[in-house]
Design a protein around this motif. Structure first.
Motif, PDB file in Angstrom:
ATOM      1  N   UNK A 138     -11.387 -15.670  -9.441  1.00 60.44           N
ATOM      2  CA  UNK A 138     -11.183 -14.525 -10.392  1.00 60.44           C
ATOM      3  C   UNK A 138      -9.979 -14.131 -10.924  1.00 60.44           C
ATOM      4  N   UNK A 139      -9.365 -14.656 -11.755  1.00 61.83           N
ATOM      5  CA  UNK A 139      -8.105 -14.338 -12.258  1.00 61.83           C
ATOM      6  C   UNK A 139      -8.000 -12.829 -12.717  1.00 61.83           C
ATOM      7  N   UNK A 140      -6.898 -12.095 -12.290  1.00 62.71           N
ATOM      8  CA  UNK A 140      -6.675 -10.627 -12.666  1.00 62.71           C
ATOM      9  C   UNK A 140      -7.319  -9.618 -11.672  1.00 62.71           C
ATOM     10  N   UNK A 141      -8.368  -9.958 -10.918  1.00 63.94           N
ATOM     11  CA  UNK A 141      -8.909  -8.998 -10.018  1.00 63.94           C
ATOM     12  C   UNK A 141      -8.081  -8.269  -8.986  1.00 63.94           C
ATOM     13  N   UNK A 142      -6.842  -8.777  -8.782  1.00 59.75           N
ATOM     14  CA  UNK A 142      -5.736  -8.445  -7.843  1.00 59.75           C
ATOM     15  C   UNK A 142      -5.378  -6.862  -8.465  1.00 59.75           C
ATOM     16  N   UNK A 143      -5.493  -6.728  -9.618  1.00 59.93           N
ATOM     17  CA  UNK A 143      -5.131  -5.725 -10.367  1.00 59.93           C
ATOM     18  C   UNK A 143      -5.799  -4.340 -10.422  1.00 59.93           C
ATOM     19  N   UNK A 144      -7.096  -4.561 -10.017  1.00 55.37           N
ATOM     20  CA  UNK A 144      -7.975  -3.399  -9.628  1.00 55.37           C
ATOM     21  C   UNK A 144      -7.540  -2.702  -8.384  1.00 55.37           C
ATOM     22  N   UNK A 145      -7.333  -1.390  -8.699  1.00 52.14           N
ATOM     23  CA  UNK A 145      -6.873  -0.478  -7.432  1.00 52.14           C
ATOM     24  C   UNK A 145      -7.999  -0.025  -6.508  1.00 52.14           C
ATOM     25  N   UNK A 146      -7.804  -0.080  -5.239  1.00 52.70           N
ATOM     26  CA  UNK A 146      -8.704   0.318  -4.357  1.00 52.70           C
ATOM     27  C   UNK A 146      -8.115   1.287  -3.236  1.00 52.70           C
ATOM     28  N   UNK A 147      -8.927   1.988  -2.433  1.00 53.55           N
ATOM     29  CA  UNK A 147      -8.238   2.924  -1.736  1.00 53.55           C
ATOM     30  C   UNK A 147      -9.116   3.109  -0.482  1.00 53.55           C
ATOM     31  N   UNK A 148      -8.713   3.948   0.598  1.00 53.06           N
ATOM     32  CA  UNK A 148      -9.474   4.124   1.698  1.00 53.06           C
ATOM     33  C   UNK A 148      -9.102   5.812   2.176  1.00 53.06           C
ATOM     34  N   UNK A 149      -9.895   6.452   2.382  1.00 51.59           N
ATOM     35  CA  UNK A 149      -9.447   8.069   2.534  1.00 51.59           C
ATOM     36  C   UNK A 149      -9.937   8.350   3.952  1.00 51.59           C
ATOM     37  N   UNK A 150      -9.070   9.228   4.585  1.00 56.39           N
ATOM     38  CA  UNK A 150      -9.565   9.913   5.985  1.00 56.39           C
ATOM     39  C   UNK A 150      -8.879  10.965   6.187  1.00 56.39           C
ATOM     40  N   UNK A 151      -9.060  11.638   7.467  1.00 51.57           N
ATOM     41  CA  UNK A 151      -8.438  13.006   7.795  1.00 51.57           C
ATOM     42  C   UNK A 151      -7.132  12.794   8.699  1.00 51.57           C
ATOM     43  N   UNK A 199       0.840  -1.260   0.137  1.00 50.84           N
ATOM     44  CA  UNK A 199      -0.056  -0.042  -0.126  1.00 50.84           C
ATOM     45  C   UNK A 199       0.772   1.330   0.085  1.00 50.84           C
ATOM     46  N   UNK A 200       0.253   2.264  -0.508  1.00 49.60           N
ATOM     47  CA  UNK A 200       0.928   3.617  -0.436  1.00 49.60           C
ATOM     48  C   UNK A 200       0.051   4.697   0.290  1.00 49.60           C
ATOM     49  N   UNK A 201       0.581   5.431   1.158  1.00 54.47           N
ATOM     50  CA  UNK A 201      -0.036   6.422   1.764  1.00 54.47           C
ATOM     51  C   UNK A 201       0.311   7.783   1.410  1.00 54.47           C
ATOM     52  N   UNK A 202      -0.620   8.498   1.011  1.00 51.86           N
ATOM     53  CA  UNK A 202      -0.179  10.071   0.591  1.00 51.86           C
ATOM     54  C   UNK A 202      -1.311  11.016   1.076  1.00 51.86           C
ATOM     55  N   UNK A 203      -0.819  12.079   1.233  1.00 48.38           N
ATOM     56  CA  UNK A 203      -1.920  13.185   1.406  1.00 48.38           C
ATOM     57  C   UNK A 203      -2.207  13.987  -0.042  1.00 48.38           C
ATOM     58  N   UNK A 204      -3.466  13.665  -0.030  1.00 51.87           N
ATOM     59  CA  UNK A 204      -3.933  14.219  -1.369  1.00 51.87           C
ATOM     60  C   UNK A 204      -4.436  15.836  -1.420  1.00 51.87           C
ATOM     61  N   UNK A 205      -4.755  16.250  -0.086  1.00 52.97           N
ATOM     62  CA  UNK A 205      -4.999  17.656  -0.023  1.00 52.97           C
ATOM     63  C   UNK A 205      -4.446  17.950   1.464  1.00 52.97           C
ATOM     64  N   UNK A 206      -4.511  19.056   1.832  1.00 51.86           N
ATOM     65  CA  UNK A 206      -4.024  19.301   3.271  1.00 51.86           C
ATOM     66  C   UNK A 206      -5.034  18.606   4.217  1.00 51.86           C
ATOM     67  N   UNK A 207      -4.559  17.722   5.161  1.00 51.73           N
ATOM     68  CA  UNK A 207      -5.526  17.131   5.947  1.00 51.73           C
ATOM     69  C   UNK A 207      -6.511  16.150   5.585  1.00 51.73           C
ATOM     70  N   UNK A 208      -6.015  15.606   4.354  1.00 54.17           N
ATOM     71  CA  UNK A 208      -6.812  14.423   3.505  1.00 54.17           C
ATOM     72  C   UNK A 208      -5.878  13.375   3.144  1.00 54.17           C
ATOM     73  N   UNK A 209      -6.127  12.200   3.694  1.00 51.36           N
ATOM     74  CA  UNK A 209      -4.993  11.160   3.538  1.00 51.36           C
ATOM     75  C   UNK A 209      -5.679   9.933   2.632  1.00 51.36           C
ATOM     76  N   UNK A 210      -4.812   9.588   1.888  1.00 48.93           N
ATOM     77  CA  UNK A 210      -5.543   8.192   0.861  1.00 48.93           C
ATOM     78  C   UNK A 210      -4.350   7.148   1.013  1.00 48.93           C
ATOM     79  N   UNK A 211      -4.907   5.996   1.305  1.00 42.00           N
ATOM     80  CA  UNK A 211      -4.085   4.677   1.111  1.00 42.00           C
ATOM     81  C   UNK A 211      -4.639   3.929   0.073  1.00 42.00           C
ATOM     82  N   UNK A 212      -3.749   3.422  -0.816  1.00 43.46           N
ATOM     83  CA  UNK A 212      -3.870   3.121  -2.151  1.00 43.46           C
ATOM     84  C   UNK A 212      -3.431   1.656  -2.024  1.00 43.46           C
ATOM     85  N   UNK A 213      -3.893   0.658  -2.664  1.00 44.56           N
ATOM     86  CA  UNK A 213      -3.516  -0.593  -2.800  1.00 44.56           C
ATOM     87  C   UNK A 213      -4.416  -1.477  -3.908  1.00 44.56           C
TER      88      UNK A 213
END
Length: 78
Positions: free
Chosen positions: A36-49, A14-28
């Motif tokens: 379901x072969x290939x489904x692991x390639x789809x991106x997902x994320x979680x956002x919080x403050x 996963x990667x954690x980045x600050x997308x705006x001041x005070x808003x963070x996104x974890x991408x994985x």
């Protein structure tokens, strides 16, 4: 839905980045499903403050899905 892990997937990267001041996104990559072969390639994320709260959510979700751990990768910057 059961909270029991369905298998062992190893490490979730996963990667954690600050997308705006005070808003963070974890991408994985999306959930790995062997049926379901290939489904692991789809991106997902979680956002919080709160960066630590976002990381904690992703780490708990990964364990519930059957990953051993989360490895937080560095962000490539130009």
């Amino acid at each position: 839905m059961s909270q029991t892990p369905r298998g062992t997937f190893g490490t979730l990267h996963a990667i954690l980045r600050e997308v705006e001041p005070g808003l963070f996104s974890a991408e994985y990559r999306g959930e790995m499903n062997q049926d379901q072969a290939g489904v692991e390639a789809f991106p997902d994320s979680h956002i919080g403050t709160d960066a630590s709260g976002v990381k904690q959510w992703v780490e708990e979700m990964a364990i519930r899905l059957g990953y051993d751990r989360v490895e937080w990768d560095a962000i490539d910057t130009p």
